[in-house]
Design a protein around this motif. Structure first.
Motif, PDB file in Angstrom:
ATOM      1  N   ARG A 119       3.313  33.666  12.044  1.00  0.00           N
ATOM      2  CA  ARG A 119       4.592  34.713  11.809  1.00  0.00           C
ATOM      3  C   ARG A 119       4.873  36.110  11.062  1.00  0.00           C
ATOM      4  O   ARG A 119       3.794  36.686  10.690  1.00  0.00           O
ATOM      5  CB  ARG A 119       5.072  33.528  10.434  1.00  0.00           C
ATOM      6  CG  ARG A 119       6.813  33.392  10.151  1.00  0.00           C
ATOM      7  CD  ARG A 119       7.341  32.955   9.522  1.00  0.00           C
ATOM      8  NE  ARG A 119       8.192  33.103   9.551  1.00  0.00           N
ATOM      9  CZ  ARG A 119       9.145  32.965   7.758  1.00  0.00           C
ATOM     10  NH1 ARG A 119       8.408  32.343   7.219  1.00  0.00           N
ATOM     11  NH2 ARG A 119       9.707  32.741   8.300  1.00  0.00           N
ATOM     12  N   VAL A 121       8.063  38.848   9.459  1.00  0.00           N
ATOM     13  CA  VAL A 121       8.765  39.273   9.070  1.00  0.00           C
ATOM     14  C   VAL A 121       9.704  40.572   9.082  1.00  0.00           C
ATOM     15  O   VAL A 121       8.289  41.256   8.911  1.00  0.00           O
ATOM     16  CB  VAL A 121       9.531  38.706   7.675  1.00  0.00           C
ATOM     17  CG1 VAL A 121       9.411  36.877   7.928  1.00  0.00           C
ATOM     18  CG2 VAL A 121       8.223  38.803   6.826  1.00  0.00           C
ATOM     19  N   GLU A 131      15.535  41.940  13.181  1.00  0.00           N
ATOM     20  CA  GLU A 131      15.408  40.667  11.853  1.00  0.00           C
ATOM     21  C   GLU A 131      15.839  38.571  12.878  1.00  0.00           C
ATOM     22  O   GLU A 131      15.298  37.923  12.869  1.00  0.00           O
ATOM     23  CB  GLU A 131      16.640  40.768  11.012  1.00  0.00           C
ATOM     24  CG  GLU A 131      15.771  39.934   9.845  1.00  0.00           C
ATOM     25  CD  GLU A 131      14.815  40.091   9.702  1.00  0.00           C
ATOM     26  OE1 GLU A 131      13.648  38.410   9.216  1.00  0.00           O
ATOM     27  OE2 GLU A 131      14.106  41.065   8.885  1.00  0.00           O
ATOM     28  N   GLN A 132      16.604  39.493  13.609  1.00  0.00           N
ATOM     29  CA  GLN A 132      17.386  37.794  14.369  1.00  0.00           C
ATOM     30  C   GLN A 132      16.017  37.587  15.393  1.00  0.00           C
ATOM     31  O   GLN A 132      15.728  36.401  15.641  1.00  0.00           O
ATOM     32  CB  GLN A 132      18.785  38.322  15.129  1.00  0.00           C
ATOM     33  CG  GLN A 132      19.639  38.183  14.108  1.00  0.00           C
ATOM     34  CD  GLN A 132      20.140  37.576  13.400  1.00  0.00           C
ATOM     35  OE1 GLN A 132      20.285  36.245  13.920  1.00  0.00           O
ATOM     36  NE2 GLN A 132      19.815  37.799  12.441  1.00  0.00           N
ATOM     37  N   ARG A 135      13.299  36.229  13.139  1.00  0.00           N
ATOM     38  CA  ARG A 135      14.021  34.586  13.326  1.00  0.00           C
ATOM     39  C   ARG A 135      13.813  33.563  14.865  1.00  0.00           C
ATOM     40  O   ARG A 135      13.304  32.681  14.953  1.00  0.00           O
ATOM     41  CB  ARG A 135      14.696  34.615  12.647  1.00  0.00           C
ATOM     42  CG  ARG A 135      15.425  34.889  11.612  1.00  0.00           C
ATOM     43  CD  ARG A 135      16.441  35.007  11.503  1.00  0.00           C
ATOM     44  NE  ARG A 135      16.984  35.547   9.880  1.00  0.00           N
ATOM     45  CZ  ARG A 135      18.600  35.606   8.917  1.00  0.00           C
ATOM     46  NH1 ARG A 135      19.211  34.863   9.677  1.00  0.00           N
ATOM     47  NH2 ARG A 135      18.352  36.276   8.007  1.00  0.00           N
ATOM     48  N   LYS A 136      13.977  33.866  15.682  1.00  0.00           N
ATOM     49  CA  LYS A 136      13.552  33.451  17.165  1.00  0.00           C
ATOM     50  C   LYS A 136      12.624  33.423  17.620  1.00  0.00           C
ATOM     51  O   LYS A 136      11.994  32.341  17.769  1.00  0.00           O
ATOM     52  CB  LYS A 136      15.098  34.215  18.101  1.00  0.00           C
ATOM     53  CG  LYS A 136      14.369  33.754  19.744  1.00  0.00           C
ATOM     54  CD  LYS A 136      15.233  33.750  20.801  1.00  0.00           C
ATOM     55  CE  LYS A 136      16.857  33.727  20.670  1.00  0.00           C
ATOM     56  NZ  LYS A 136      17.158  32.569  20.907  1.00  0.00           N
ATOM     57  N   PRO A 139       9.568  31.018  14.153  1.00  0.00           N
ATOM     58  CA  PRO A 139      10.178  30.232  13.566  1.00  0.00           C
ATOM     59  C   PRO A 139       8.978  29.209  12.452  1.00  0.00           C
ATOM     60  O   PRO A 139       8.001  30.281  12.439  1.00  0.00           O
ATOM     61  CB  PRO A 139      10.057  28.978  14.375  1.00  0.00           C
ATOM     62  CG  PRO A 139       9.390  28.760  15.558  1.00  0.00           C
ATOM     63  CD  PRO A 139       8.723  30.881  15.730  1.00  0.00           C
ATOM     64  N   HIS A 249      26.193  36.267  12.933  1.00  0.00           N
ATOM     65  CA  HIS A 249      25.478  35.582  12.430  1.00  0.00           C
ATOM     66  C   HIS A 249      25.959  36.783  11.177  1.00  0.00           C
ATOM     67  O   HIS A 249      25.305  36.458   9.813  1.00  0.00           O
ATOM     68  CB  HIS A 249      23.770  35.708  12.418  1.00  0.00           C
ATOM     69  CG  HIS A 249      23.647  34.928  13.239  1.00  0.00           C
ATOM     70  ND1 HIS A 249      23.189  33.671  13.303  1.00  0.00           N
ATOM     71  CD2 HIS A 249      23.400  34.926  14.401  1.00  0.00           C
ATOM     72  CE1 HIS A 249      22.938  32.459  14.012  1.00  0.00           C
ATOM     73  NE2 HIS A 249      23.101  33.234  14.982  1.00  0.00           N
ATOM     74  N   ASN A 296      20.432  33.861  19.428  1.00  0.00           N
ATOM     75  CA  ASN A 296      20.090  32.931  18.744  1.00  0.00           C
ATOM     76  C   ASN A 296      21.635  32.336  18.907  1.00  0.00           C
ATOM     77  O   ASN A 296      22.808  32.681  19.421  1.00  0.00           O
ATOM     78  CB  ASN A 296      20.510  33.294  17.218  1.00  0.00           C
ATOM     79  CG  ASN A 296      18.521  34.357  16.702  1.00  0.00           C
ATOM     80  OD1 ASN A 296      17.702  33.589  17.575  1.00  0.00           O
ATOM     81  ND2 ASN A 296      18.703  34.377  15.953  1.00  0.00           N
ATOM     82  N   LYS A 303      19.577  27.345   4.419  1.00  0.00           N
ATOM     83  CA  LYS A 303      18.289  27.524   3.764  1.00  0.00           C
ATOM     84  C   LYS A 303      17.964  26.520   3.648  1.00  0.00           C
ATOM     85  O   LYS A 303      18.123  25.320   2.844  1.00  0.00           O
ATOM     86  CB  LYS A 303      17.783  27.788   2.576  1.00  0.00           C
ATOM     87  CG  LYS A 303      17.802  29.499   3.071  1.00  0.00           C
ATOM     88  CD  LYS A 303      18.120  30.343   2.298  1.00  0.00           C
ATOM     89  CE  LYS A 303      18.177  32.177   2.353  1.00  0.00           C
ATOM     90  NZ  LYS A 303      17.445  32.892   1.774  1.00  0.00           N
ATOM     91  N   GLU A 307      12.514  23.701   4.523  1.00  0.00           N
ATOM     92  CA  GLU A 307      11.939  25.507   4.497  1.00  0.00           C
ATOM     93  C   GLU A 307      11.465  26.038   3.989  1.00  0.00           C
ATOM     94  O   GLU A 307      10.611  26.750   3.301  1.00  0.00           O
ATOM     95  CB  GLU A 307      12.751  26.238   5.568  1.00  0.00           C
ATOM     96  CG  GLU A 307      12.730  28.099   5.689  1.00  0.00           C
ATOM     97  CD  GLU A 307      13.812  28.519   6.293  1.00  0.00           C
ATOM     98  OE1 GLU A 307      14.200  27.591   7.366  1.00  0.00           O
ATOM     99  OE2 GLU A 307      13.760  29.460   6.154  1.00  0.00           O
TER     100      GLU A 307
END
Length: 322
Positions: A119, A121, A131-132, A135-136, A139, A249, A296, A303, A307
């Motif tokens: 992952r 971030v 950042e989007q 996230r895509k 995950p 978003h 997205n 949240k 998660e």
């Protein structure tokens, strides 16, 4: 006699003095440090990148700037490595948890797994649209048998024996990771995604560098998928669709007025660069196409408890005091 390290960490670098110390501090904290070697492949840094690496006992090898390609730098590092597993990290990333490498190696219990990627971030400096993308693309749930060849060598590991039989394509201008994954997957091997092996990926790019990054990747993508097309209409449609999605978003996150300029700039440069780099490429798997390009969904799940638990289970967090 010392045994060969089980894992070799290969870092590609060019003028990364601002970031590389944090990565090397994070590596020092890892639970597998006794069975790890670290190799830096430097392509002509003129700052203190190499000096900092040597302070940490890193093995440094060099590639001339005029000889550089992403695949060639990786192949050079892999050739020097001794580990059973070859772990790749960009010089401008750093791990969040002390068991990062341990988690990256975990899926290899399955002998059919050829590649694991972890992952990614952002941090407080990450552009909202990037950042989007994180996230895509990355995950919160792991997948140990991914059906598409998507991966990213900023945080990935492969079996050395499989790299020896299939080197990275040195002619590509980018996406050497996707190309390798696609070829190895076609041979019947698995690609795994490990959501608990998290790194922070720091991108501090100018608009011109964003455009160049996606232009370079599109040039590579048209080689990997020769019949794929990306028209001017695709540029307009996907730019607008992603701006709308990111804006939606950002409204939910109460950041629209602060982020709208960055959103428009990033998505315009992303797809303008893509348009400039494209011609005709082979048909893309639709799931992969959506992962790479499409916005997205216009829904928010919040949240969820699952998660939160998964993040809690990632391990002991590293405290950076640089």
């Amino acid at each position: 006699m010392l045994m060969d390290p089980i894992c070799s960490l290969i870092i590609r670098s060019y003028n990364e003095e601002k970031h590389i110390r944090q990565l090397l501090e994070g590596i020092k904290c890892q639970t597998v440090i006794d069975s790890l070697e670290v190799i830096l492949v430097d392509s002509g840094s003129t700052d203190d990148t190499v000096k900092i690496a040597k302070e940490y006992g890193v093995k440094v090898i060099y590639i001339k700037p005029e000889d550089f390609s992403f695949g060639r730098a990786l192949n050079k590092g892999c050739k020097e490595a001794k580990g059973e597993f070859l772990l790749f990290a960009s010089a401008h990333v750093y791990p969040l948890f002390k068991n990062w490498i341990e988690k990256m190696l975990y899926p290899f219990r399955d002998e059919n797994v050829a590649l694991v990627y972890g992952r990614q971030v952002g941090n407080e400096f990450t552009k909202y649209s990037e950042e989007q993308l994180f996230r895509k693309w990355f995950p919160v749930r792991s997948n140990y048998n991914q059906l598409i060849p998507f991966c990213n060598n900023a945080n990935a590991v492969v079996r050395r024996e499989l790299w020896e039989s299939q080197h990275y394509d040195e002619s590509l201008t980018g996406l050497e990771d996707l190309d390798w994954a696609s070829k190895i997957q076609s041979k019947g091997y698995k690609i795994a995604y490990e959501a608990t092996a998290t790194i922070v990926h720091v991108h501090e790019e100018t608009p011109a560098r964003i455009k160049n990054r996606y232009r370079r990747e599109a040039i590579a993508l048209k080689i990997i998928y020769p019949s794929e097309q990306f028209s001017f209409f695709s540029f307009v449609r996907l730019t607008l669709a992603n701006i709308i999605s990111d804006s939606f978003h950002s409204i939910h996150d109460r950041q629209l007025f602060r982020q709208i300029g960055s959103i428009v700039m990033f998505r315009y440069m992303q797809f303008w660069g893509t348009y400039l780099g494209y011609s005709q490429n082979r048909y893309l798997n639709e799931t992969l196409r959506k992962r790479l390009y499409y916005p997205n969904d216009l829904k928010r799940k919040g949240k969820v408890k699952a998660e939160s638990k998964e993040i809690t289970d990632m391990g002991e967090r590293i405290s950076y005091n640089l």
